[in-house]
Write a protein that holds these residues in place. Structure first.
Motif, PDB file in Angstrom:
ATOM      1  N   ALA A 157       0.830  -1.206   0.000  1.00 21.44           N
ATOM      2  CA  ALA A 157       0.000   0.000   0.000  1.00 21.44           C
ATOM      3  C   ALA A 157       0.865   1.257   0.000  1.00 21.44           C
ATOM      4  O   ALA A 157       0.579   2.232  -0.712  1.00 21.44           O
ATOM      5  CB  ALA A 157      -0.934   0.000   1.206  1.00 21.44           C
ATOM      6  N   VAL A 158       1.944   1.249   0.784  1.00 24.34           N
ATOM      7  CA  VAL A 158       2.841   2.403   0.846  1.00 24.34           C
ATOM      8  C   VAL A 158       3.536   2.605  -0.494  1.00 24.34           C
ATOM      9  O   VAL A 158       3.622   3.732  -1.016  1.00 24.34           O
ATOM     10  CB  VAL A 158       3.886   2.240   1.969  1.00 24.34           C
ATOM     11  N   ARG A 159       4.014   1.515  -1.078  1.00 19.39           N
ATOM     12  CA  ARG A 159       4.710   1.610  -2.369  1.00 19.39           C
ATOM     13  C   ARG A 159       3.776   2.131  -3.464  1.00 19.39           C
ATOM     14  O   ARG A 159       4.153   2.972  -4.284  1.00 19.39           O
ATOM     15  CB  ARG A 159       5.281   0.252  -2.756  1.00 19.39           C
ATOM     16  N   VAL A 160       2.565   1.606  -3.496  1.00 15.47           N
ATOM     17  CA  VAL A 160       1.592   2.051  -4.498  1.00 15.47           C
ATOM     18  C   VAL A 160       1.268   3.533  -4.308  1.00 15.47           C
ATOM     19  O   VAL A 160       1.181   4.297  -5.277  1.00 15.47           O
ATOM     20  CB  VAL A 160       0.316   1.196  -4.422  1.00 15.47           C
ATOM     21  N   ALA A 161       1.088   3.960  -3.054  1.00 14.17           N
ATOM     22  CA  ALA A 161       0.781   5.368  -2.773  1.00 14.17           C
ATOM     23  C   ALA A 161       1.932   6.271  -3.200  1.00 14.17           C
ATOM     24  O   ALA A 161       1.718   7.359  -3.755  1.00 14.17           O
ATOM     25  CB  ALA A 161       0.482   5.551  -1.285  1.00 14.17           C
ATOM     26  N   LEU A 162       3.175   5.836  -2.958  1.00 18.05           N
ATOM     27  CA  LEU A 162       4.334   6.629  -3.368  1.00 18.05           C
ATOM     28  C   LEU A 162       4.426   6.744  -4.886  1.00 18.05           C
ATOM     29  O   LEU A 162       4.673   7.824  -5.434  1.00 18.05           O
ATOM     30  CB  LEU A 162       5.621   6.000  -2.815  1.00 18.05           C
ATOM     31  N   ALA A 163       4.221   5.623  -5.574  1.00 18.14           N
ATOM     32  CA  ALA A 163       4.280   5.631  -7.035  1.00 18.14           C
ATOM     33  C   ALA A 163       3.179   6.508  -7.622  1.00 18.14           C
ATOM     34  O   ALA A 163       3.412   7.288  -8.557  1.00 18.14           O
ATOM     35  CB  ALA A 163       4.174   4.202  -7.576  1.00 18.14           C
ATOM     36  N   ALA A 164       1.977   6.393  -7.063  1.00 17.05           N
ATOM     37  CA  ALA A 164       0.861   7.214  -7.535  1.00 17.05           C
ATOM     38  C   ALA A 164       1.147   8.692  -7.316  1.00 17.05           C
ATOM     39  O   ALA A 164       0.885   9.528  -8.188  1.00 17.05           O
ATOM     40  CB  ALA A 164      -0.430   6.810  -6.817  1.00 17.05           C
ATOM     41  N   SER A 165       1.701   9.036  -6.152  1.00 16.53           N
ATOM     42  CA  SER A 165       2.022  10.435  -5.854  1.00 16.53           C
ATOM     43  C   SER A 165       3.060  10.974  -6.826  1.00 16.53           C
ATOM     44  O   SER A 165       2.980  12.135  -7.274  1.00 16.53           O
ATOM     45  CB  SER A 165       2.543  10.567  -4.416  1.00 16.53           C
ATOM     46  N   MET A 166       4.042  10.156  -7.160  1.00 14.15           N
ATOM     47  CA  MET A 166       5.067  10.582  -8.104  1.00 14.15           C
ATOM     48  C   MET A 166       4.458  10.854  -9.478  1.00 14.15           C
ATOM     49  O   MET A 166       4.734  11.887 -10.115  1.00 14.15           O
ATOM     50  CB  MET A 166       6.157   9.510  -8.213  1.00 14.15           C
ATOM     51  N   LEU A 167       3.619   9.945  -9.945  1.00 11.38           N
ATOM     52  CA  LEU A 167       2.984  10.115 -11.258  1.00 11.38           C
ATOM     53  C   LEU A 167       2.067  11.342 -11.275  1.00 11.38           C
ATOM     54  O   LEU A 167       2.067  12.118 -12.232  1.00 11.38           O
ATOM     55  CB  LEU A 167       2.199   8.853 -11.620  1.00 11.38           C
TER      56      LEU A 167
END
Length: 207
Positions: A157-167
């Motif tokens: 969940a943390v990794r997905v949230a970080l990737a989404a925030s970057m995009l």
């Protein structure tokens, strides 16, 4: 005398339903363009109705509120969704680049999809429901890969949230704020720079 009875009786029976469908689509098209150009707050039902060439009351018959109309505009083409899903097909060691490329392609290439997604992006800055829609839209695509490897739910969940925030940050910079150095940069150049960072986030290193 014989002309008057024929015209009023034949027209409603033949054209009513196609007319309704065409009008609804005209409203959606006008809303998509208006939301993309003005953002959520500045867009009004009256402006959309004027753009579509209909009365504002008619827009409200199809969509009960601006929020509901905004949600309807968010739908994008099956082809765009397929391109996002397709990013997870292929070698794991190039996943980050494929994800970056797929998102930039969908958000910036096909005008109809790009307008809808830009409306979502602008709306997310001003509207809580739109923020949720945007986050869920991007995160749900990034989660496609989660079931393919053993994972910790919280860590994923943390990794997905970080990737989404970057995009989202890249897209805001290029499409909303329009930072000159970013808007002038070729998409593939951005993919080469962002891909490795997304790779680190989405594919945990095994020790």
């Amino acid at each position: 005398m014989s002309e008057q009875p024929t015209a009023p009786t034949s027209r409603p029976a033949r054209g009513r339903r196609p007319g309704q469908n065409a009008t609804r689509q005209a409203v959606l098209d006008a809303a998509r363009t208006r939301f993309a150009a003005d953002g959520f707050h500045a867009t009004t039902i009256r402006k959309i109705a004027a753009d579509a060439g209909v009365d504002a009351a008619l827009v409200m018959q199809y969509f009960r509120s601006k929020d509901e109309l905004f949600a309807a505009v968010m739908s994008i083409s099956p082809d765009a969704l397929a391109r996002l899903a397709g990013a997870f097909e292929g070698p794991e060691d190039s996943l980050g680049e494929r994800v970056a490329r797929a998102h930039l392609s969908v958000w910036e290439s096909e005008p109809k999809d790009a307008d809808a997604l830009l409306a979502m992006l602008r709306g997310a800055i001003a509207n809580k429901r739109a923020t949720l829609q945007l986050r869920e839209f991007i995160e749900s695509r990034l989660r496609e890969d989660a079931h393919r490897r053993p994972h910790d739910d919280h860590d994923t969940a943390v990794r997905v949230a970080l990737a989404a925030s970057m995009l989202i940050g890249i897209l805001v910079g290029r499409r909303v704020v329009q930072v000159p150095v970013l808007t002038g940069e070729d998409a593939e150049s951005i993919v080469r720079r962002v891909g490795p960072a997304l790779q680190e986030i989405l594919v945990p290193r095994t020790t």
